[in-house]
Design a protein around this motif. Structure first.
Motif, short mmCIF file in Angstrom:
data_model
loop_
_atom_site.label_atom_id
_atom_site.label_comp_id
_atom_site.label_asym_id
_atom_site.label_seq_id
_atom_site.Cartn_x
_atom_site.Cartn_y
_atom_site.Cartn_z
N GLN A 1 1.15 -1.56 -0.46
CA GLN A 1 -0.02 0.15 -0.01
C GLN A 1 0.72 1.25 0.32
N TYR A 2 0.16 2.21 0.21
CA TYR A 2 1.00 3.96 0.23
C TYR A 2 0.25 4.83 0.91
N LYS A 3 0.37 5.07 2.28
CA LYS A 3 -0.37 5.43 2.92
C LYS A 3 -0.22 7.01 2.65
N PRO A 4 -1.36 7.72 3.38
CA PRO A 4 -1.81 8.91 2.53
C PRO A 4 -0.01 9.64 2.73
N HIS A 5 -0.63 10.69 2.13
CA HIS A 5 0.65 10.99 1.28
C HIS A 5 0.54 13.21 0.39
N TYR A 6 0.83 13.70 0.86
CA TYR A 6 1.02 14.43 0.04
C TYR A 6 2.42 14.34 -1.53
N ASP A 7 2.49 15.14 -2.55
CA ASP A 7 2.98 14.71 -3.48
C ASP A 7 3.96 15.56 -3.49
N TYR A 8 4.20 16.82 -2.95
CA TYR A 8 4.91 18.31 -3.18
C TYR A 8 6.06 18.39 -2.09
N PHE B 1 -4.13 15.13 0.20
CA PHE B 1 -3.73 14.07 1.12
C PHE B 1 -4.59 12.48 0.62
N HIS B 2 -3.43 12.47 0.02
CA HIS B 2 -3.92 10.44 -1.14
C HIS B 2 -3.03 9.41 -0.69
N GLY B 3 -3.85 9.01 -1.11
CA GLY B 3 -3.07 7.23 -0.67
C GLY B 3 -3.49 6.64 -1.87
FE LIG Z 1 1.07 10.20 -4.41
#
Ligand SMILES: [Fe+2]
Ligand SMILES: O=C(O)CCC(=O)C(=O)O
Length: 288
Positions: free
Chosen positions: A184-191, A257-259
């Motif tokens: 999985q990829y836990k919630p994060h910001y891409d910037y 904020f996405h994952g």
């Molecule tokens: Fe992302």
């Protein structure tokens, strides 16, 4: 997307009563049912730009920053690009999120997967180049860089640049992510996070990230949805579709904020194209 005269008058009234900006945002969200990022945009528009023609945009009012964008106003549900028609399945104004169907053909998806080599543990791009143990817990998928000499990669990147009206030089090297069951990829910001050790260096050399296009290269058997944690939005990964979102303000207020939800059966393959602003020369950094 427009807001009504009533909303504008309510805000002006609250302001005259001495309510703070934050109180106005919460009131808008609570009373009118706007999501917080939208309530922010409207409050900004009314407070700073005297109504801003009662329109809200995904770019913060007053911002002069150029932003990758899909111009859906000029078309119906289908956007004609030079080599393909893509279909708009969903769009949101603020934060800007657009889901596209038929962005890639099956053959292109398969070719991108086949050209990914040298998978390694993913590095979380937080502004820090080195992945820490904590980072690895955030993202458990494996990543590979796609060679920009590959003809499919070139085709897809050209299509992306045309779709988003964004220069190719400001598109990062295309990356593939492969999730196995349990990944999985836990919630994060891409910037890139301002304040991180090498933030100044990255941004002054190659710009800040401003947008993301996630291309789904297969349809996982189970799990693997992309979700926007604070927005209550979940997107199913479907082979050939693509998800675009942008964050011109590069702060938590971007609402992005996405994952990637845990894959519970089968595999999930995506290609991620991150878009950058032009390099921002900094006086604090001395480039070698
Ligand atoms: Fe992302
Ligand atoms: O796997 C996903 O659905 C999300 C991927 C993602 O957030 C990214 O690549 O930055």
């Amino acid at each position: 997307m427009q807001f009504t005269e009533e909303v504008q008058q309510t805000l002006q009234h609250l302001k005259a009563q001495g309510k703070t900006y934050t109180q106005c945002v919460f009131l808008l969200a609570g009373e009118f049912g706007y999501s917080l990022p939208v309530a922010h945009r409207i409050t900004e528009a009314v407070w700073n730009l005297d109504g801003n023609q009662q329109e809200i945009f995904h770019i913060p009012p007053g911002s002069s920053v150029a932003c990758p964008e899909i111009d859906t106003r000029r078309h119906g549900a289908s956007i004609p690009l030079s080599d393909r028609h893509v279909r708009v399945a969903f769009e949101q104004i603020a934060p800007r999120i657009v889901l596209l169907d038929d962005f890639l053909s099956d053959q292109e998806c398969d070719a991108l997967c086949a050209s990914a080599e040298g998978f390694r543990a993913s590095v979380v791009m937080s502004g820090n180049d080195a992945a820490t143990e904590v980072d690895r817990g955030i993202r458990t998928s494996m990543s590979a860089t796609l060679p920009s000499s590959n003809i499919f990669v070139q085709k897809v990147q050209r299509r992306t640049a045309e779709l988003l009206n964004w220069p190719l030089q400001q598109c990062e090297t295309l990356q593939i992510q492969r999730y196995l069951p349990g990944d999985q990829y836990k919630p994060h910001y891409d910037y890139f996070q301002p304040g991180a050790d090498d933030f100044e260096q990255i941004v002054s050399r190659s710009g800040q990230r401003i947008g993301t296009l996630i291309m789904y290269l297969n349809t996982p058997e189970q799990g693997g949805d992309t979700y926007f944690w604070n927005l209550g939005i979940k997107i199913k990964a479907r082979k050939g579709s693509a998800l675009f979102f942008s964050y011109p303000d590069a702060t938590t207020r971007s609402g992005t904020f996405h994952g990637g939800d845990m894959v519970t059966a089968g595999e999930k393959w995506i290609a991620t194209q991150w878009l950058r602003t032009p390099p921002v020369p900094s006086t604090a950094v001395c480039d070698q």
